[in-house]
Write an enzyme that holds these catalytic residues in place. Structure first.
Site, short mmCIF file in Angstrom:
data_model
loop_
_atom_site.label_atom_id
_atom_site.label_comp_id
_atom_site.label_asym_id
_atom_site.label_seq_id
_atom_site.Cartn_x
_atom_site.Cartn_y
_atom_site.Cartn_z
CG ASP A 277 -6.67 -1.62 -1.64
OD1 ASP A 277 -7.11 -2.63 -1.83
OD2 ASP A 277 -5.90 -0.94 -0.87
CG ASP B 8 -1.90 -1.19 1.09
OD1 ASP B 8 -2.28 -1.41 0.07
OD2 ASP B 8 -2.09 -1.75 2.38
#
Length: 217
Positions: free
Chosen positions: A186, A152
């Site tokens: 995401d 991330d």
């Protein structure tokens, strides 16, 4: 909408997602100290997620080891992406509305992008830390098949300050909004789900009418 169009969406998301993850993994130190400020409200902040959404681990819920929980989560993701892929194939064959196919293609691509991390990143990268940048195709990888960590990096601290001292229980503690750190995969999933929520009636209209016609026959 043709199958090739859905494939282009999936390939586009996967290429961008994997490029950004590999670049960040091989160029950034782990954690807040290695963050790069693009704007005051947007930073590249490299962390890794070993669990599900919001970093939740199955081992936090069930009395099992972290390793077993990680394996269960990865296997569940594989089953889920198989189901989404089957759904996408079906709606393309039924010539469902374009908005539905785009939405499901985005969700599939995002799920696939994170699955790649979970399956293979433990095999091809060594460990990242606050003083070591990871190497691709490392001689000493940090994990094994099924035990990779999801990368991330997108962080939007639109508010990054502290609670006023007079606020009960929270005074003096960090106050951040938006706190989660996420990735391109995401974003694709969130955008796909958002399209389905906003255009729900339009997305499922022809499918519902087809179902009614089948029931009448």
């Amino acid at each position: 909408m043709k199958r090739n169009h859905a494939l282009l969406i999936i390939l586009g998301v996967l290429l961008i997602d994997q490029f950004t993850k590999i670049y960040v993994k091989t160029h950034f130190f782990y954690g807040r100290e290695g963050a790069y400020e693009v704007f005051s409200w947007f930073k590249i902040f490299f962390i890794e997620n070993e669990g599900a959404a919001w970093g939740t681990k199955i081992s936090d819920i069930l009395p099992i080891s972290d390793k077993a929980g990680k394996l269960i989560l990865t296997l569940f993701r594989l089953v889920a992406i198989g189901g989404i892929g089957y759904w996408l194939k079906g709606i393309i064959e039924k010539q469902a509305p374009r908005i539905l196919i785009i939405s499901v293609a985005l969700i599939f691509a995002g799920a696939f992008g994170n699955i790649i991390d979970s399956l293979f990143y433990g095999l091809i990268f060594d460990d990242s830390s606050r003083d070591h940048v990871a190497s691709l195709f490392a001689e000493d990888p940090y994990g094994s098949l099924f035990y990779g960590r999801v990368v991330d990096m997108l962080y939007f601290p639109m508010i990054d300050t502290t609670w006023p001292d007079w606020v009960p229980f929270k005074g003096g503690e960090p106050l951040r909004f938006f706190e989660p750190v996420f990735n391109i995969a995401d974003m694709a999933i969130s955008f796909g789900v958002g399209l389905l929520l906003v255009f729900n009636k339009k997305a499922f209209a022809s499918l519902e009418s087809s179902k009614q016609e089948e029931e009448e026959d």
